[in-house]
Design a protein around this motif. Structure first.
Motif, short mmCIF file in Angstrom:
data_model
loop_
_atom_site.label_atom_id
_atom_site.label_comp_id
_atom_site.label_asym_id
_atom_site.label_seq_id
_atom_site.Cartn_x
_atom_site.Cartn_y
_atom_site.Cartn_z
N MET A 114 4.30 2.17 26.01
CA MET A 114 4.51 3.56 26.84
C MET A 114 5.04 4.57 25.81
O MET A 114 4.67 5.62 25.42
CB MET A 114 5.18 3.30 27.98
N LEU A 145 4.53 18.40 33.81
CA LEU A 145 5.14 17.29 33.92
C LEU A 145 6.96 17.32 33.65
O LEU A 145 7.52 16.43 34.19
CB LEU A 145 4.97 16.11 32.86
N LEU A 146 7.18 18.40 33.50
CA LEU A 146 8.77 18.65 33.45
C LEU A 146 9.33 19.03 34.63
O LEU A 146 9.71 19.93 35.16
CB LEU A 146 9.03 19.80 32.20
N THR A 147 9.07 17.90 35.45
CA THR A 147 9.55 17.99 37.07
C THR A 147 9.92 16.87 37.40
O THR A 147 9.82 15.70 36.66
CB THR A 147 8.25 18.59 37.64
N ASP A 148 10.48 16.65 38.63
CA ASP A 148 10.85 15.36 39.26
C ASP A 148 9.92 14.77 39.73
O ASP A 148 8.84 15.45 40.69
CB ASP A 148 11.97 15.72 40.24
N LEU A 149 9.84 13.48 39.77
CA LEU A 149 8.61 12.41 40.05
C LEU A 149 8.53 12.79 41.60
O LEU A 149 7.34 12.76 42.13
CB LEU A 149 9.03 10.96 39.99
N PHE A 186 -1.18 10.04 33.37
CA PHE A 186 0.15 9.49 33.54
C PHE A 186 0.50 9.36 34.99
O PHE A 186 1.32 8.42 35.40
CB PHE A 186 1.04 10.14 32.41
N VAL A 229 15.41 16.92 29.08
CA VAL A 229 14.68 15.43 28.55
C VAL A 229 15.55 14.92 27.78
O VAL A 229 15.57 13.30 27.78
CB VAL A 229 13.46 16.34 27.51
N MET A 256 7.63 22.17 25.20
CA MET A 256 7.85 20.60 25.95
C MET A 256 8.14 21.09 27.48
O MET A 256 8.02 20.51 28.47
CB MET A 256 9.32 20.39 25.78
N SER A 311 14.37 10.71 37.19
CA SER A 311 13.35 11.51 37.82
C SER A 311 12.46 12.30 37.16
O SER A 311 11.38 12.95 37.55
CB SER A 311 14.13 12.47 38.92
N ASN A 312 12.90 12.49 35.72
CA ASN A 312 12.13 13.50 34.89
C ASN A 312 10.82 12.71 34.54
O ASN A 312 10.75 12.08 33.67
CB ASN A 312 13.12 13.58 33.82
N VAL A 313 9.75 13.41 34.90
CA VAL A 313 8.63 12.86 34.63
C VAL A 313 8.09 12.83 33.13
O VAL A 313 7.63 12.10 32.48
CB VAL A 313 7.16 13.40 35.47
N ALA A 314 8.48 13.89 32.62
CA ALA A 314 8.19 14.30 31.23
C ALA A 314 8.92 13.33 30.24
O ALA A 314 8.21 12.57 29.20
CB ALA A 314 8.65 15.61 30.94
N LEU A 347 10.57 5.57 36.12
CA LEU A 347 10.69 6.69 36.89
C LEU A 347 10.81 6.47 38.47
O LEU A 347 10.48 5.45 38.81
CB LEU A 347 9.52 7.46 36.97
N GLY A 359 9.74 10.16 31.34
CA GLY A 359 9.00 8.93 31.51
C GLY A 359 8.13 8.75 30.58
O GLY A 359 7.56 7.82 30.08
N LYS A 360 7.22 10.04 30.62
CA LYS A 360 5.99 9.83 29.58
C LYS A 360 6.48 9.71 28.16
O LYS A 360 5.72 9.08 27.38
CB LYS A 360 5.21 11.20 29.85
N LEU A 361 7.39 10.45 27.74
CA LEU A 361 7.56 10.56 26.39
C LEU A 361 8.38 9.15 25.79
O LEU A 361 8.26 8.73 24.80
CB LEU A 361 8.54 11.80 26.06
N THR A 381 6.10 21.73 30.28
CA THR A 381 4.83 21.68 30.84
C THR A 381 5.00 21.06 32.51
O THR A 381 6.13 20.89 32.77
CB THR A 381 3.96 20.28 30.21
#
Lengths: 554, 554
Positions: free
Chosen positions: B1, A22-26, A85, B186, A18, B201-204, B213, B206-208, A20
C-alpha cells in the motif's frame, strides 16, 4: 505576485495539491454508501459551518479560509485511482453502482453561502451555509473544517498580537521552523498576513501569495567567522558610485576605536568579539544598502551593539544608511532601551543625523503576554519577529468549528446534547449584523429563511437562542446581510468573486477597527451578542421538545 | 500500500509537493549571498539539529520526520523560476554570479548522520548531524526543522496517549478536521501511527501511507432520517446466503419491543427516537457485516443503546455480528458501564453469545488527562477516537528543535547565551547510548569525533555538559552508536536505507518498552541522563571562556 485564482471564470485548485476529495474522514464515504444504498443520496440537505466559542479567551474571531474552500469545490472530482482506493477501504459487499455514482459527482449542484473572508465573526452564527445532495455535502465536511478551522484560528491570533503591539509597530511572522508541518508554515504566513502582520520570513509564502519578505542572518552566520583576516575583498564603492573605499575593514576598525575611546560611549565595553565584527563587516560588504545585524551572539551591549555601530558608521561615511539591529535573547525591554541610548549618543557624539532612530527588531519566543509586558515596562523596539506562539497558536491550538445538518428535504433538523452549548440551531437561516447609532455592530441575528429581513429604523426583538430571559429590542441604523453566494450551484444567483489576499487583509483590518473597543480588550472583554428572531426561537424550542425523549424518574 | 520511496536507489520527493527549497526563511538566502560574496560559501561546516527540552512535561521524545528530510535533500534543486524569485527578493545590487552558483547547487556534497526514525531521544543529543558547504547547509535549516519538529512532537504525543490508555485498547486518530491545515492533518495521521496508534479516519493518509482506516457515521447521518417509512428496500440476505429476510425493518421493530417488554431491560426507556432507529436500520442494511452505531444523537441509554441492540439482534438472527457503538458526549465512564451492563443483560436474556463483549468506542475531546481520569473512575471503553488534543498537540503545540553551527573549517564553534540552557555544545561529535545490566538505557554520551568509543565493560566518566559537579562513572553492558549515515554525500560511507512506516512504528514501540518505567510515568518522571565525555567537557569550557567578553564592574 499573487497566483491567479480566477482565469476567465476558471478557479485554480487548492494551494496545497494534497487537498483532494480523499482528504476527508472515512465515515464520509461509508455514509455516502449508506445514503446511496437507501436511495437517499440526492436528498437536498442544508448544513451550517460554525464554531461555538471564540478562541484565546477573547470575544471575537477572524474568519479565514474561504478562498481555499471555493478552490477545492470548484475542482472537486474523484479520480479512478481514488475510487479504486475507496473500494478497497469499504466493505467487499458494497455494490458496484455506488462507484459509478462516485465517478459522476462534482459540486455543480452544491450551493455555498458564506460570510466574506476577513470578517470579524462570532459563535453560533454560520460562517458558511452549504446546500446540496446530502451524500456530496457530507464528503465536504472534513476538508471544509480543515481549511477553515486553522485559517480562522491563526488569523485571529495574528489580529490579537497586532492589537497588543499597536498599529505603529512592524510585525514579522517568523514561524516556519516551528509550524505544524510544511503547510502549517505556509498557511500561517498567509493568514497572519490577513490578520494584520506586515511580512514573513517564509520564502515559499512570499512567492505563492505576494507577502512581503524579511530576513537578515542567524547566529550561525556570526559564529561562522573567526577573524577579520578572513575578509579578502575589502573594497566597497560609495553609494553614489563616485569612488571606492579600498579598505572598508580598516574604516570599520577606525570607527570601533573611536567609539571605544569616546567619553560618552566607551567604558561600557572592552575588546569586542572579533568573529562577530568580521561577520558584520562581511555582511555589510554583501548588503551595504540593507545592513541589519543580529547583535546577541556573544554579548549585546559589550560586543554586538558597538560592533554594529562601527560598521554602520563606516557605511555612513560611504553614503549608506544602516538598517538596524535584531535582539534575539535576554531582557528585550532593557536591552532595547540601552541600545537606543547608545544610538542616540552616537548621533550626538559624531553628528550622524537619525542614527538614534535606528530600527530595533526583537524576537525570541514572543507572544501576546510578553508584548503586553514589554509595553508595561517600556521599550524601544520598532519591529517584532514572532514565531512559535503565533503560528502554532500555542495558547489554544485549535478552533472547534463544526458542520451540522440543519435541514433535509425542507424539514428542519436539530442535534440535541446534554450540554446546551452543543445543541445545534435548526433550519435554513439568514444572518444579519445590526449596527447602532455610533456605527458599531450591536448584535448578529439569525432568522428563518423566509422571514422578512430586519429593516433600518424598525424595532426588532433579538432573543438568545437558548436562554428564555435574555432578549432585547434593537432599532438598527444599518443592516448587513452576512451570508453571500460564493458558489451558486444550479441556482441562478450571482457568484461573489474571490478578492485578492491584500483586499482580504484590508477588510480584516477595517472590520477590527469597526468593533466597539470593549469587545476587543484582552482582559474581561464584553461578549458580543448573538441572537435569533422570536419566530426562530419558538421553532427551535418546539423541535427540541419534539425530538427529546421524555425521561421517567424512578 | 505504501508509496514506494526508493526505486532502484532513486528516492522519491517529499510527500507534500509544497516542500521545495523555497520552503525556508529568507535569511538563509541572504546569508548564502553574503557567504558567496565573501568567498566563504564552500567552507565545510557541521551543524547539529537537536532540541532543548522534552515536550508535555515528560522526560522522553520520539524522533520522527527523518524520511521526509532525506526525500527533501535527495531531490534538492532550485528551478529557474525559483531562482528568478530569489533574485527579486534580494537586493538589486546582488551580483549575477551568485544566481549561477544557485543554479548548480544540490545536496551531493552534504552528509547527513541521524538517529534512526522512531527512536526514543533526549535533549541536547543531536538528532541529526549535517556536514557540507556552509551556504547549502544553511538553506536546509528551516525545512529540516519544519519537517522534524512537528513530526517528533506529535509522535511523542501519540506515544504518551498510548502510555496512558494501555496496550490493550484500540487507539484511533480522528483529528483531520481540527488539524493545523491539510498536512497538519496528514502528518498527524502518519506520525500518530508511528507513536503507537492503530488506525486513522483520514482517507488520504490511508492511501499515502497504508495506515488502517476506520469510521462509521456522524450525528448528521442519524438526524438525516425522519422515520422508518423512509426505508424502501427492506430486504436483507442472510450472511450465509441461504435465504433473504424480506422485511428487516419489521424484524428490528419486533426486537425493539422484545427489549422494551423484557423485565431486566425495559423500564429504563420509553419510546426511542424513530429517526435514530431508521438511521441505524438503514446503516445496517448498507453494512450488515460491519454495523457500528453512534448512539448519542438524542439520548444514549433511553434511545441510542436500545435502538442499536434492536438492530444488532435483528442482524444476529440473519447470521451477522454487529461491531459496536460509539459514544461522543456525556459521562463516558458512566455511559460505557451502563451500556456494557445493557449488553450483558441482552446476552443473558436472549442467549446471544458474546453480545456482552460488544465493542464500545469513545470519542469527544479526549486527551491524556481525560484518559487518565477514565482509568481512575473505571470504564468499559475498548477503543478511543482522539482528535483535537492529539493532532494539534494542544498541551504544547511546538517542539523547540534548533539547528546550530558546531564546527567550520575544522574549527569548533560555540553559541553563547545568558541562558545556560541555550549555549550550544561545540565540535563535530559522536553520540552513544550506554545500557546497564538490566538492559535499560542508562545514559547518552557525546564525545569528540576522534575520541575512542566507549567500550562494553570499561568504566567511562559521563559529565553533565554545563554543571561541574554532576558526573558519574558508568560501565556499559552495551554500547549503541546513535548517529548513522543516511546521506553519505561525497564520502564513501554506506547509506542506511529508509525503512517502511510499519518498521518505524515497530521500532518506536520497542524503544518505548525498553525504557526504565520511571522515565516514562506521567507524574514526576525521572530525567534520563545526557552527558559529555571528560575531554569534551574540558574543551567546551575552554572555548566558552575564550569567546565570552570579560565584563567590567563599575
Amino acid at each position: 505576485m499573487e497566483a491567479k485564482k480566477e482565469n476567465g471564470g476558471v478557479i485554480a485548485g487548492p494551494t496545497n495539491p494534497m487537498v483532494t476529495p480523499l482528504l476527508t474522514d472515512l465515515y464520509q464515504f461509508t455514509m455516502a454508501y449508506a445514503y446511496w444504498k437507501a436511495g437517499k443520496h440526492q436528498e437536498r440537505a442544508v448544513f451550517d459551518l460554525y464554531f461555538r466559542k471564540n478562541p484565546f479567551g477573547g470575544e471575537y474571531t477572524v474568519f479565514a479560509g474561504l478562498e481555499e474552500v471555493i478552490r477545492f469545490i470548484a475542482n472537486f472530482r474523484l479520480t479512478e485511482e481514488e475510487i479504486a482506493f475507496i473500494r478497497e477501504c469499504l466493505s467487499a459487499s458494497c455494490e458496484d453502482g455506488f462507484f459509478d455514482y462516485l465517478r459522476g459527482i462534482d459540486c455543480s449542484d452544491v450551493e455555498v453561502y458564506s460570510i466574506p473572508e476577513g470578517t470579524v465573526v462570532f459563535p453560533k452564527i454560520p460562517l458558511l451555509r452549504i446546500e446540496g445532495p446530502i451524500a456530496v455535502v457530507q464528503l465536504l465536511e472534513t476538508p471544509f473544517l480543515n481549511l477553515i478551522n486553522y485559517a480562522s484560528l491563526v488569523s485571529t491570533n495574528a489580529a490579537r498580537h497586532r492589537n497588543v503591539a499597536g498599529k505603529s509597530k512592524t510585525l514579522l511572522e517568523f514561524g516556519l521552523r516551528r509550524a505544524q508541518g510544511p503547510d502549517g508554515g505556509v498557511g500561517a504566513s498567509k493568514y497572519c498576513y490577513v490578520g494584520g502582520f506586515d511580512a514573513t520570513s517564509n520564502v515559499a509564502a512570499g512567492k505563492l501569495f505576494g507577502i512581503p519578505l524579511r530576513g537578515t542572518h542567524s547566529h550561525a552566520f556570526v559564529s561562522s567567522y573567526m577573524s577579520l583576516d578572513e575578509i579578502i575583498d575589502k573594497s566597497l564603492r560609495r553609494k553614489d558610485g563616485s569612488s571606492t573605499c579600498e579598505d572598508f575593514v580598516s574604516l570599520v576598525q577606525t570607527w570601533l576605536s573611536k567609539i571605544q575611546w569616546s567619553k560618552s560611549l566607551g567604558g561600557i565595553f572592552g575588546e569586542t568579539n572579533q568573529s562577530e565584527l568580521a561577520a558584520f563587516t562581511s555582511y555589510a560588504l554583501a548588503f551595504p544598502n540593507n545592513f541589519l545585524a543580529l547583535v546577541d551572539t556573544y554579548d549585546v551591549m559589550r560586543s554586538g551593539v558597538p560592533n554594529f555601530c562601527a560598521v554602520a558608521l563606516a557605511l555612513n561615511d560611504l553614503g549608506y544608511k544602516a538598517g538596524g539591529i535584531r535582539l534575539d535573547s535576554g531582557d528585550l525591554a532593557y536591552l532595547s532601551c540601552e541600545a537606543r541610548k547608545f544610538f542616540c549618543s552616537i548621533e550626538k557624539e559624531f553628528g550622524v543625523p537619525d542614527f538614534g532612530k535606528m530600527i530595533i527588531t526583537a524576537s525570541n519566543d514572543l507572544n501576546e503576554e510578553t508584548l503586553d509586558a514589554l509595553n508595561k515596562q517600556g521599550h524601544e523596539v520598532d519591529a517584532f519577529g514572532i514565531g512559535t506562539y503565533l503560528v502554532t497558536c500555542y495558547a489554544q491550538a485549535a478552533l472547534g468549528g463544526v458542520f451540522k445538518l440543519v435541514e433535509i428535504n425542507n424539514q428542519p433538523r436539530i442535534k440535541l446534547s446534554e450540554d446546551v452549548s452543543k445543541v445545534s440551531i435548526p433550519c435554513k437561516k439568514r444572518c444579519y449584523r445590526l449596527y447602532g447609532k455610533e456605527g458599531y455592530p450591536l448584535v448578529d441575528i439569525m432568522t428563518g429563511e423566509n422571514e422578512p429581513s430586519p429593516k433600518v429604523g424598525e424595532r426588532i426583538l433579538c432573543r438568545h437562542p437558548f436562554q428564555e430571559s435574555k432578549r432585547a429590542y434593537v432599532v438598527p441604523q444599518r443592516v448587513e446581510e452576512l451570508l453571500r453566494c460564493y458558489w451558486p450551484g444550479i441556482s441562478d444567483k450571482t457568484r461573489e468573486t474571490l478578492p485578492p489576499l491584500k483586499a482580504i487583509r484590508e477588510r480584516c483590518i477595517k472590520q477590527l477597527e469597526l468593533m466597539r473597543p470593549d469587545h476587543m480588550r484582552r482582559l474581561n472583554p464584553t461578549p458580543y451578542k448573538v441572537s435569533v428572531s422570536a419566530k426562530l426561537y419558538d421553532f427551535i424550542h418546539f423541535l427540541w421538545l419534539n425530538e427529546a425523549p421524555v425521561g421517567e424518574l424512578q
